[in-house]
Design a protein around this motif. Structure first.
Motif, PDB file in Angstrom:
ATOM      1  N   UNK A 515     -55.631   5.624   3.603  1.00 26.37           N
ATOM      2  CA  UNK A 515     -55.164   5.441   1.835  1.00 26.37           C
ATOM      3  C   UNK A 515     -54.772   3.928   1.448  1.00 26.37           C
ATOM      4  N   UNK A 516     -54.288   2.784   2.665  1.00 29.43           N
ATOM      5  CA  UNK A 516     -53.530   1.452   1.931  1.00 29.43           C
ATOM      6  C   UNK A 516     -54.800   0.681   1.919  1.00 29.43           C
ATOM      7  N   UNK A 517     -54.961   0.389   0.858  1.00 28.30           N
ATOM      8  CA  UNK A 517     -55.869  -1.090   0.706  1.00 28.30           C
ATOM      9  C   UNK A 517     -55.342  -1.909   0.996  1.00 28.30           C
ATOM     10  N   UNK A 518     -56.019  -3.391   1.356  1.00 32.44           N
ATOM     11  CA  UNK A 518     -56.167  -3.894   2.464  1.00 32.44           C
ATOM     12  C   UNK A 518     -56.645  -4.751   1.483  1.00 32.44           C
ATOM     13  N   UNK A 519     -56.311  -6.167   1.258  1.00 29.88           N
ATOM     14  CA  UNK A 519     -57.375  -7.414   0.783  1.00 29.88           C
ATOM     15  C   UNK A 519     -57.388  -8.016   1.705  1.00 29.88           C
ATOM     16  N   UNK A 520     -59.636  -8.326   1.662  1.00 25.29           N
ATOM     17  CA  UNK A 520     -59.628  -9.745   2.723  1.00 25.29           C
ATOM     18  C   UNK A 520     -60.310  -9.819   1.823  1.00 25.29           C
ATOM     19  N   UNK A 521     -60.833 -11.598   2.673  1.00 23.98           N
ATOM     20  CA  UNK A 521     -61.942 -12.649   2.140  1.00 23.98           C
ATOM     21  C   UNK A 521     -62.333 -12.825   3.790  1.00 23.98           C
ATOM     22  N   UNK A 522     -63.663 -13.690   3.623  1.00 23.96           N
ATOM     23  CA  UNK A 522     -64.274 -13.254   4.864  1.00 23.96           C
ATOM     24  C   UNK A 522     -65.451 -14.419   4.531  1.00 23.96           C
ATOM     25  N   UNK A 523     -65.648 -14.742   5.493  1.00 21.73           N
ATOM     26  CA  UNK A 523     -67.144 -15.882   6.137  1.00 21.73           C
ATOM     27  C   UNK A 523     -68.507 -14.877   7.305  1.00 21.73           C
ATOM     28  N   UNK A 524     -69.320 -14.770   5.625  1.00 16.98           N
ATOM     29  CA  UNK A 524     -70.659 -14.687   6.819  1.00 16.98           C
ATOM     30  C   UNK A 524     -72.036 -14.695   6.802  1.00 16.98           C
ATOM     31  N   UNK A 525     -72.289 -14.342   8.000  1.00 17.64           N
ATOM     32  CA  UNK A 525     -73.205 -14.839   8.547  1.00 17.64           C
ATOM     33  C   UNK A 525     -74.566 -13.817   8.860  1.00 17.64           C
ATOM     34  N   UNK A 526     -75.787 -14.347   8.638  1.00 22.85           N
ATOM     35  CA  UNK A 526     -76.911 -13.315   9.234  1.00 22.85           C
ATOM     36  C   UNK A 526     -76.208 -12.835  10.413  1.00 22.85           C
ATOM     37  N   UNK A 527     -76.960 -11.638  11.212  1.00 18.21           N
ATOM     38  CA  UNK A 527     -76.822 -11.258  12.253  1.00 18.21           C
ATOM     39  C   UNK A 527     -75.470 -10.876  12.844  1.00 18.21           C
ATOM     40  N   UNK A 528     -74.419 -10.956  11.740  1.00 21.40           N
ATOM     41  CA  UNK A 528     -73.322 -10.850  12.040  1.00 21.40           C
ATOM     42  C   UNK A 528     -71.876 -11.641  12.692  1.00 21.40           C
ATOM     43  N   UNK A 529     -71.923 -12.706  12.012  1.00 19.51           N
ATOM     44  CA  UNK A 529     -70.840 -13.408  12.307  1.00 19.51           C
ATOM     45  C   UNK A 529     -70.091 -13.453  11.182  1.00 19.51           C
ATOM     46  N   UNK A 530     -68.520 -13.024  11.742  1.00 21.00           N
ATOM     47  CA  UNK A 530     -67.808 -13.078  10.319  1.00 21.00           C
ATOM     48  C   UNK A 530     -66.300 -13.674  10.734  1.00 21.00           C
ATOM     49  N   UNK A 531     -65.533 -14.477   9.609  1.00 21.38           N
ATOM     50  CA  UNK A 531     -64.501 -14.646  10.241  1.00 21.38           C
ATOM     51  C   UNK A 531     -63.826 -13.809   8.716  1.00 21.38           C
ATOM     52  N   UNK A 532     -62.735 -12.883   9.451  1.00 19.85           N
ATOM     53  CA  UNK A 532     -62.632 -11.830   8.648  1.00 19.85           C
ATOM     54  C   UNK A 532     -61.068 -12.495   8.581  1.00 19.85           C
TER      55      UNK A 532
END
Length: 573
Positions: A515-532
């Protein structure tokens, strides 16, 4: 006649049986660069020479610049003298290959004796590993899928298997004209698979012990001991998860989910890293990857482009995000054409994917599609190619259209403002200050860096991008980029969908847990490359995976954070 009888006596090759094929098959091919090893810069005497791998090449110098160009197709060194001339800091540029573009890898030559400097050239390794699983389906017929951790060549689709003598044909029901041909050699027990245009590969039977790339872990993982990651002298402080506030039982559940990867089309997580309050607390690698192996960032590397823009803007003071692109790039004014809308494109429009250009990576027919730009041969200058695209709409507004060519065009802005070769500028302002190492920057045909993604980087170094922004532009207390730029980069500027906003190269989402909303920002890339990055929890999560081209599978990997990582922190509190 006797010769004919001998020929008739040669037994026919035995037909392959389904029982011969059922199981796991594998092939690993290591493709080496033609030049590697110690590079010697010998400036004793009037004529300087460079030596590597039995090759001699001249050395050219101009001011602080040092260049060594080997014979065509063998490689180049580009460097700069340090102030005391004790070293030459630069890059080794390996030429393009059949599978990859050219790459620039940091290389420093240090003085070993008067007039001589040395360093070790370690070009990016090119490995092609393939694992073919053949089994009987529910209907009794053979079926198979192929796993390629480096590029996901066949997207892990189930294939049909047809036998004819010693020949084996694999088919894709979704692509009737596509076939993969192989032959079975009974004497050697090998399956010779012919990838047309690439080569013929000898597959052999495998099990878990010798199919590391297929299985997530070797041996099969049990309940882990959640120790602190190793300290590797790269700037990361480390701690164990429990003292850092994590419920390790929840992390056990996370690991169990990641390990569920044996079937076709399952998520193929290759690395998972978690940093909390500036310390690395979880570091796990799978499918044969490890901490020292640079990983393809794909489009998560796009986020470096606006970072470089912010650094260039602070250095040159020659432009702002609202500056029209036409004013920043006078050498390209002829490419803008006569459409008045194109003259109104700003630097910010490129960073927020609101340029209005006919550039949509999600549309195969778009002339600005990344694949269309990279595959065409008529224009080697990709900046000019992008600027010559027609306009589809007025620049600006809230609607983002995913455009790699536009993000890459930011490289022209940075290069113009700084007068630097982009790999040099990256190393000086980002790579060295963030204590990064062993990365490989992909280059365009022009020889400068491609900023729309694809840098190969160690997962620990990629995670630093998120930590840098979480800490307001600082790394270990050292100011890297202005805090105001970090704030501007991670705020809503445009949106792809109502629940998917975009900043300056950062994807913006909301994760809801209990029930709690967390703001997040991410670098995202094809195949499943994430920095969250989850600012409220002082949390940075890095995920690298191999589901290239399978959007429906890889995009859901970010759900690991609200499903497991955030609850692990909440439950421990």
């Amino acid at each position: 006649m006797a010769g004919l009888l001998v020929m008739l006596a040669v037994p026919a090759r035995a037909a392959v049986s389904p029982e011969d094929l059922v199981g796991l098959w594998g092939n690993e091919t290591q493709m080496t660069q033609p030049v590697a090893g110690r590079l010697v810069l010998d400036l004793r005497g009037a004529a300087g020479e460079a030596h590597i791998g039995g090759i001699t090449a001249p050395v050219s110098q101009s001011g602080d610049d040092v260049r060594v160009a080997l014979a065509v197709g063998l490689g180049t060194f580009r460097g700069h003298w340090s102030a005391d001339r004790a070293r030459v800091d630069g890059f080794w540029v390996q030429p393009p290959s059949a599978l990859r573009s050219a790459y620039a890898t940091p290389l420093t030559l240090t003085r070993s004796q008067p007039g001589v400097w040395m360093g070790t050239v370690q070009p990016q390794a090119e490995r092609l590993s393939q694992y073919l699983k053949i089994e009987r389906g529910a209907n009794g017929a053979l079926r198979a899928f192929l796993r390629n951790p480096e590029a996901n060549l066949t997207r892990e689709r189930w294939m049909t298997v047809a036998l004819d003598g010693d020949s084996v044909t694999f088919g894709d029901p979704g692509r009737p004209r596509w076939q993969l041909h192989a032959s079975y050699d009974e004497e050697t027990g090998q399956l010779q698979v012919n990838w047309q245009g690439i080569g013929v590969f000898a597959f052999t039977k495998r099990d878990r012990a010798n199919a590391i790339g297929f299985y997530a872990s070797t041996p099969q993982a049990g309940t882990p001991a959640w120790r602190a990651p190793l300290t590797l002298g790269d700037g990361w402080g480390t701690d164990a998860p429990a003292p850092s506030g994590f419920d390790t039982k929840q992390l056990d559940a996370l690991l169990a989910r990641v390990l569920q990867s044996d079937d076709a089309g399952t998520p193929q997580v290759q690395s998972l890293l978690i940093a909390h309050r500036g310390k690395l607390v979880v570091e796990r690698y799978f499918h044969g990857f490890d901490a020292d192996q640079p990983h393809d960032s794909r489009s998560s590397g796009k986020t470096f482009a606006p970072l470089l823009v912010g650094l260039a803007m602070a250095q040159s003071k020659a432009f702002t995000p609202s500056t029209p692109l036409r004013d920043v790039l006078p050498a390209y004014r002829d490419a803008f054409g006569s459409d008045p809308r194109k003259a109104r494109i700003t630097v910010a429009n490129l960073m927020t994917m609101t340029s209005g250009l006919a550039c949509d990576d999600g549309d195969d027919k778009s002339p600005g599609n990344e694949d269309a730009m990279q595959s065409q041969q008529a224009q080697a200058d990709w900046y000019r190619y992008t600027l010559a695209l027609p306009m589809l709409r007025e620049p600006g507004g809230d609607k983002a259209v995913y455009c790699s060519a536009g993000i890459n065009l930011l490289g022209a802005v940075v290069a113009k403002a700084t007068g630097a070769w982009l790999p040099d500028f990256f190393r000086r302002t980002v790579g060295d200050p963030l204590q990064m190492r062993d990365y490989h920057i992909n280059l365009m045909p022009s020889g400068d860096a491609y900023l729309a993604g694809g840098i190969y980087m160690r997962p620990r170094d990629m995670l630093k991008l998120g930590q840098l922004y979480l800490d307001g532009g600082r790394w270990h207390g050292q100011r890297i980029v202005d805090a105001a730029w970090v704030e501007a980069s991670t705020k809503h500027h445009s949106a792809f969908t109502p629940d998917h906003a975009y900043g300056y190269g950062w994807h913006l989402h909301t994760m809801t847990v209990a029930g709690h909303a967390y703001r997040e920002y991410a670098a995202e890339g094809n195949g499943g490359q994430f920095v969250i990055v989850v600012p409220e929890l002082e949390l940075v999560v890095g995920i690298q995976a191999g589901n290239y081209g399978d959007f429906a599978t890889w995009y859901k990997l970010q759900d690991l954070v609200p499903t497991f990582v955030i609850p692990a922190l909440r439950r421990a509190r």
